[in-house]
Design an enzyme around this catalytic site. Structure first.
Site, PDB file in Angstrom:
ATOM      1  N   SER A 256      15.288  -3.487   4.201  1.00 26.68           N
ATOM      2  CA  SER A 256      14.292  -2.403   3.971  1.00 26.68           C
ATOM      3  C   SER A 256      13.240  -2.507   3.041  1.00 26.68           C
ATOM      4  O   SER A 256      13.400  -3.596   2.257  1.00 26.68           O
ATOM      5  CB  SER A 256      15.071  -0.900   3.859  1.00 26.68           C
ATOM      6  OG  SER A 256      15.468  -1.075   2.586  1.00 26.68           O
ATOM      7  N   LYS A 257      12.056  -1.975   3.112  1.00 32.98           N
ATOM      8  CA  LYS A 257      11.106  -2.260   1.945  1.00 32.98           C
ATOM      9  C   LYS A 257      11.352  -1.776   0.472  1.00 32.98           C
ATOM     10  O   LYS A 257      11.056  -2.539  -0.338  1.00 32.98           O
ATOM     11  CB  LYS A 257      10.073  -1.335   2.375  1.00 32.98           C
ATOM     12  CG  LYS A 257       9.052  -1.793   3.446  1.00 32.98           C
ATOM     13  CD  LYS A 257       7.720  -1.276   3.525  1.00 32.98           C
ATOM     14  CE  LYS A 257       6.884  -1.554   4.555  1.00 32.98           C
ATOM     15  NZ  LYS A 257       6.452  -0.644   5.592  1.00 32.98           N
ATOM     16  N   ARG A 258      12.555  -1.260   0.469  1.00 35.94           N
ATOM     17  CA  ARG A 258      13.145  -0.622  -0.835  1.00 35.94           C
ATOM     18  C   ARG A 258      13.466  -1.880  -1.890  1.00 35.94           C
ATOM     19  O   ARG A 258      13.304  -1.855  -2.633  1.00 35.94           O
ATOM     20  CB  ARG A 258      14.247   0.342  -0.541  1.00 35.94           C
ATOM     21  CG  ARG A 258      14.201   1.244  -1.815  1.00 35.94           C
ATOM     22  CD  ARG A 258      15.000   2.697  -1.483  1.00 35.94           C
ATOM     23  NE  ARG A 258      16.015   2.362  -0.210  1.00 35.94           N
ATOM     24  CZ  ARG A 258      17.065   2.063  -0.181  1.00 35.94           C
ATOM     25  NH1 ARG A 258      17.689   1.821  -1.443  1.00 35.94           N
ATOM     26  NH2 ARG A 258      17.647   1.723   1.068  1.00 35.94           N
ATOM     27  N   GLY A 260      12.645  -4.642  -1.732  1.00 34.34           N
ATOM     28  CA  GLY A 260      11.225  -5.527  -2.084  1.00 34.34           C
ATOM     29  C   GLY A 260      11.287  -6.780  -1.035  1.00 34.34           C
ATOM     30  O   GLY A 260       9.939  -7.214  -0.904  1.00 34.34           O
TER      31      GLY A 260
END
Ligand code: GLU
Length: 393
Positions: A256-258, A260
């Site tokens: 996920s984007k979280r 990074g």
């Protein structure tokens, strides 16, 4: 279709930083195209205007170039089937949607958001599948619907999915895949803002751009029966399909984007070499016929087949990437390594911007001394800084 030249595409949505999933899809599409002497096309899927981000379109192409996956056709590149940006092709989608309405394969729907929400709530309460109940198809004549459209009533266009039968296709990675048509919703093709949905735009473009193989992420597999139905409604030959496994973290969660590391800019900033990243991505789900771990893009191209994929979600292990990156750093000739490290030394203040040749020659010697140790370009400032310290004993 066997004598048609292979044409494949990736269709990323420019909604943020270039995504590592785009690199993953790009790598295998590129390798498949090159293996068959075919073409690799970049098309921007920017029909979701709420999530659109203008700078991201250019960044996608830049990231593909950084990786050495230069498309043969695409935005900023051109080609015989352009434009390659979907928001510049709107008239085409309306034309083809109108054609489906005229043939009775699609219909106008005037249901409001509130009405659809009520309908869904009632279906859920009754324990039924939530799907459009066809009120506008069953209660309005075609003439009435057409008149309301002429009068400017807000509406969408929905495809009229057959209610009987099964849609089966042969996935090049997964084999036979079947979906019961009765469980597939009447997909919206044109939204109230006049923009097409992904489903219509992708089918129209894949046809007009003469795409022979659609190789995309697993999350699209349930859309494929809709797409195949659209191809059939239009009377077009459908391409072949392959759905790649989704990339997962070590705990099996979807990356996920979280964290990074979904952004390709993160890898650049972390000092990962593009050739190491490609090798790492190639090992996710695909395996070399000799079980090699280290191989370059040309070797992937030479050995590429869909049979070498395995469908269980490959684990995205950043420690392995760092290890591979170290292998690639050690293998570089110093003249190739130096220009890649220089920006990191400048950023750390160890070298001044635009160093003079003597400084560069000294820095090169320092880097060569520490080359064995580094697993990322970002580690060089720490590794060499003591050599630049005039007080070092
Ligand atoms: N825009 C879609 C994506 O970003 C494209 C899916 C496809 O390849 O059809 O995944």
């Amino acid at each position: 279709m066997t004598d048609t030249p292979v044409r494949v595409r990736i269709a990323p949505s420019p909604t943020g930083d270039p995504h590592v999933g785009t690199a993953y899809m790009g790598l295998f599409n590129y390798a498949f195209a090159r293996h068959h002497g075919g073409q690799f096309i970049l098309r921007l899927d920017d029909t979701d205007r709420e999530r659109f981000n203008a700078t991201s379109a250019h960044a996608i192409l830049e990231a593909l170039r950084w990786l050495g996956l230069q498309p043969d056709e695409g935005p900023e590149i051109g080609g015989p089937y352009g434009p390659y940006v979907q928001s510049e092709r709107l008239a085409l989608y309306t034309h083809y949607a109108d054609q489906l309405v005229a043939a009775g394969h699609a219909y106008y729907c005037f249901c409001t958001k509130e009405r659809l929400a009520e309908m869904r709530a009632a279906q859920e309460a009754a324990g039924d599948a939530t799907m459009y109940d066809r009120r506008c198809l069953t209660t309005l004549t075609r003439e009435e619907a057409a008149r309301r459209v002429r009068d400017g009533a807000p509406h969408v266009i929905r495809m009229r999915m057959p209610r009987e039968g099964v849609t089966t296709f042969h996935d090049l990675i997964r084999g036979a895949v079947s979906f019961e048509n009765a469980l597939i919703d009447d997909q919206v093709l044109i939204k109230a803002d006049g923009f097409p949905t992904y489903h219509l735009a992708t089918v129209v473009d894949d046809h007009l751009m003469r795409i022979t193989h659609i190789t995309r992420a697993e999350e699209w597999i349930s859309s494929t029966p809709k797409h195949l139905t659209l191809f059939r409604m239009f009377g077009w030959e459908a391409p072949q399909f392959a759905h790649f496994p989704l990339l997962r973290n070590a705990d099996r969660s979807k990356i996920s984007k979280r964290q990074g590391h979904t952004s390709l800019h993160w890898y650049q900033a972390e000092g990962i070499l593009p050739e190491a990243l490609l090798n790492f991505l190639a090992l996710l789900g695909w395996s070399h016929p000799e079980e090699k771990e280290i191989f370059d893009l040309n070797e992937l191209i030479a050995n590429f087949t869909f049979e070498r994929f395995n469908t269980s979600g490959p684990v995205f292990d950043l420690e392995k990437l760092r290890w591979l990156n170290g292998v690639y750093i050690r293998a570089l000739a110093i003249d190739d390594l130096y220009p890649r490290v220089e920006p990191f030394l400048i950023k750390a203040g160890i070298l001044q911007a635009q160093p003079v040749p003597e400084e560069q020659a000294f820095a090169k010697q320092c880097i060569a001394l520490e080359q064995e140790k580094a697993r990322a370009l970002t580690e060089f400032p720490d590794l060499v800084s003591f050599l630049f310290n005039p007080n070092f004993p």
